[in-house]
Design a protein around this motif. Structure first.
Motif, PDB file in Angstrom:
ATOM      1  N   MET A   1      32.567  11.914  23.994  1.00  0.00           N
ATOM      2  CA  MET A   1      32.802  13.106  23.186  1.00  0.00           C
ATOM      3  C   MET A   1      31.655  14.081  23.430  1.00  0.00           C
ATOM      4  SD  MET A   1      34.202  11.570  19.552  1.00  0.00           S
ATOM      5  CE  MET A   1      32.868  10.417  19.284  1.00  0.00           C
ATOM      6  N   SER A   2      31.994  15.351  23.557  1.00  0.00           N
ATOM      7  CA  SER A   2      30.945  16.343  23.806  1.00  0.00           C
ATOM      8  C   SER A   2      31.256  17.643  23.103  1.00  0.00           C
ATOM      9  CB  SER A   2      30.764  16.574  25.309  1.00  0.00           C
ATOM     10  OG  SER A   2      31.970  17.026  25.883  1.00  0.00           O
ATOM     11  N   GLY A   3      30.216  18.402  22.876  1.00  0.00           N
ATOM     12  CA  GLY A   3      30.312  19.705  22.247  1.00  0.00           C
ATOM     13  C   GLY A   3      29.127  20.526  22.676  1.00  0.00           C
ATOM     14  N   PRO A   4      28.919  21.686  22.070  1.00  0.00           N
ATOM     15  CA  PRO A   4      27.805  22.556  22.464  1.00  0.00           C
ATOM     16  C   PRO A   4      26.453  21.848  22.344  1.00  0.00           C
ATOM     17  CG  PRO A   4      29.350  23.720  21.040  1.00  0.00           C
ATOM     18  CD  PRO A   4      29.741  22.271  21.010  1.00  0.00           C
ATOM     19  N   GLY A   5      25.844  21.523  23.470  1.00  0.00           N
ATOM     20  CA  GLY A   5      24.496  20.955  23.480  1.00  0.00           C
ATOM     21  C   GLY A   5      24.411  19.467  23.241  1.00  0.00           C
ATOM     22  N   PHE A   6      25.542  18.737  23.189  1.00  0.00           N
ATOM     23  CA  PHE A   6      25.439  17.298  22.953  1.00  0.00           C
ATOM     24  C   PHE A   6      26.574  16.541  23.642  1.00  0.00           C
ATOM     25  CE2 PHE A   6      28.266  18.710  19.552  1.00  0.00           C
ATOM     26  CZ  PHE A   6      29.257  17.735  19.553  1.00  0.00           C
ATOM     27  N   THR A   7      26.291  15.291  23.941  1.00  0.00           N
ATOM     28  CA  THR A   7      27.265  14.369  24.505  1.00  0.00           C
ATOM     29  C   THR A   7      27.088  13.023  23.834  1.00  0.00           C
ATOM     30  OG1 THR A   7      27.254  15.465  26.663  1.00  0.00           O
ATOM     31  CG2 THR A   7      28.093  13.211  26.601  1.00  0.00           C
ATOM     32  N   ALA A   8      28.182  12.354  23.507  1.00  0.00           N
ATOM     33  CA  ALA A   8      28.152  11.023  22.907  1.00  0.00           C
ATOM     34  C   ALA A   8      29.014  10.088  23.743  1.00  0.00           C
ATOM     35  CB  ALA A   8      28.657  11.057  21.471  1.00  0.00           C
ATOM     36  N   LEU A   9      28.458   8.922  24.041  1.00  0.00           N
ATOM     37  CA  LEU A   9      29.164   7.910  24.823  1.00  0.00           C
ATOM     38  C   LEU A   9      29.252   6.620  24.020  1.00  0.00           C
ATOM     39  CD1 LEU A   9      27.508   8.314  28.349  1.00  0.00           C
ATOM     40  CD2 LEU A   9      29.884   8.837  27.769  1.00  0.00           C
ATOM     41  N   GLY A  10      30.457   6.063  23.927  1.00  0.00           N
ATOM     42  CA  GLY A  10      30.645   4.765  23.299  1.00  0.00           C
ATOM     43  C   GLY A  10      31.244   3.807  24.303  1.00  0.00           C
ATOM     44  N   LEU A  11      30.656   2.613  24.424  1.00  0.00           N
ATOM     45  CA  LEU A  11      31.094   1.660  25.432  1.00  0.00           C
ATOM     46  C   LEU A  11      31.286   0.288  24.813  1.00  0.00           C
ATOM     47  CD1 LEU A  11      28.314   3.338  26.570  1.00  0.00           C
ATOM     48  CD2 LEU A  11      29.237   2.507  28.723  1.00  0.00           C
ATOM     49  N   MET A  12      32.287  -0.434  25.296  1.00  0.00           N
ATOM     50  CA  MET A  12      32.435  -1.837  24.945  1.00  0.00           C
ATOM     51  C   MET A  12      32.961  -2.589  26.161  1.00  0.00           C
ATOM     52  SD  MET A  12      34.500  -3.767  21.854  1.00  0.00           S
ATOM     53  CE  MET A  12      33.171  -3.440  20.664  1.00  0.00           C
TER      54      MET A  12
END
Length: 301
Positions: A197-208
């Protein structure tokens, strides 16, 4: 306050009952369809026989002020609906249901009846993760891995990966305008999944990864040239030049470290104050999980 615990399986016995049985002013009632389990758990927590029930009707007849649902996910819709119809504030272990439509109906039912409904996302209350919400979060990476446990995609996501999804949502510094899912499904079993997931100035990664060779949970948040890691919810490592390590105190209960104590107290305090809790935000997590499941199934075709 009369509090019912429905379902006396592993999570109830390890995480919730030790907390509930230690809270002053609670009259704890237990309910399970298995008499032997009921007897054993009641003896362990000193619950008298007249507060032990083998069916939901008898439990409701006790006049509950609140209920905790830890029964198998497949029966959540039926149990939670009956509790809501009886006007009982309800805390349900995640997920609300395996199907998003069932989860939505329960949230709407609670709102129509003006009854509290809370979902057990305890990691939002875990000290290490709550502290990450105060850290710069330009990049968020969370992985929750298992050993030798590929599973049906819906069960994989709704019973386990949902914790990753909800934690990322909790830590996002803004609204995500891009979401991407990549999954590996072989012979009907999900092996791994990645959510971005990403937006202005950030990215988030979830892994399993269910074939990772290690059972572990690692959260990292970084930004402004600093990074914070939380290892298995018990060890925090801050990086700014040299790493600084903080470990769980020897006498800190596991339930407190994992946010169980805090989420239980938050729910019970709301009940005591007559405050109605909404599961509308939790429904957004279920919605995103449904998207992960459907995308994974499409990619498996």
């Amino acid at each position: 306050m009369k509090v019912g615990c429905i379902g006396l399986g592993d999570i109830a016995q390890k995480a919730y009952l030790p907390v509930l049985s230690a809270r002053p002013g609670l009259e704890l009632h237990l309910q399970t369809r298995t008499p032997a389990t009921l007897e054993q758990v009641a003896a362990r927590h000193h619950v008298p026989a007249d507060r032990c029930h083998t069916d939901l009707d008898a439990l409701l007849a006790a006049g509950l002020d609140a209920a905790f649902v830890h029964a198998p996910t497949a029966v959540h819709p039926e149990i939670v609906a009956r509790l809501l119809d009886a006007g009982v504030p309800t805390y349900v272990d995640k997920p609300l249901a395996y199907d998003y439509a069932d989860s939505r109906r329960l949230v709407e039912r609670a709102e129509e009846r003006g009854v509290s409904l809370a979902v057990g996302f305890n990691r939002r209350h875990a000290p290490g993760y709550a502290q990450c919400a105060e850290h710069p979060r330009e990049l968020i990476v969370m992985q929750k891995n298992r050993v030798g446990l590929p599973e049906d995609p819906r069960t994989f996501v709704l019973d386990d990966f949902i914790h990753v999804v909800d934690t990322l949502r909790f830590l996002l510094p803004g609204d995500a305008d891009h979401i991407d899912v990549r999954a590996v499904v072989r012979d009907g079993l999900m092996h791994q999944v990645v959510l971005q997931m990403s937006g202005p100035g950030f990215t988030a990664l979830g892994l399993m990864n269910r074939l990772s060779g290690s059972t572990e949970e690692i959260l990292e948040v970084s930004g402004q040239d600093t990074k914070r890691q939380v290892l298995n919810l018990s060890e925090i490592v801050d990086h700014k030049g040299q790493p600084s390590v903080r470990r769980r105190g020897d006498w800190t209960p596991v339930a407190r470290q994992r946010g169980i104590e805090q989420v239980v107290d938050h729910f019970l305090e709301a009940v005591a104050l007559g405050k109605t809790l909404s599961a509308r935000d939790a429904l957004l997590t279920h919605d995103l999980c449904e998207r992960v499941v459907l995308t994974a199934l499409e990619q498996a075709l």
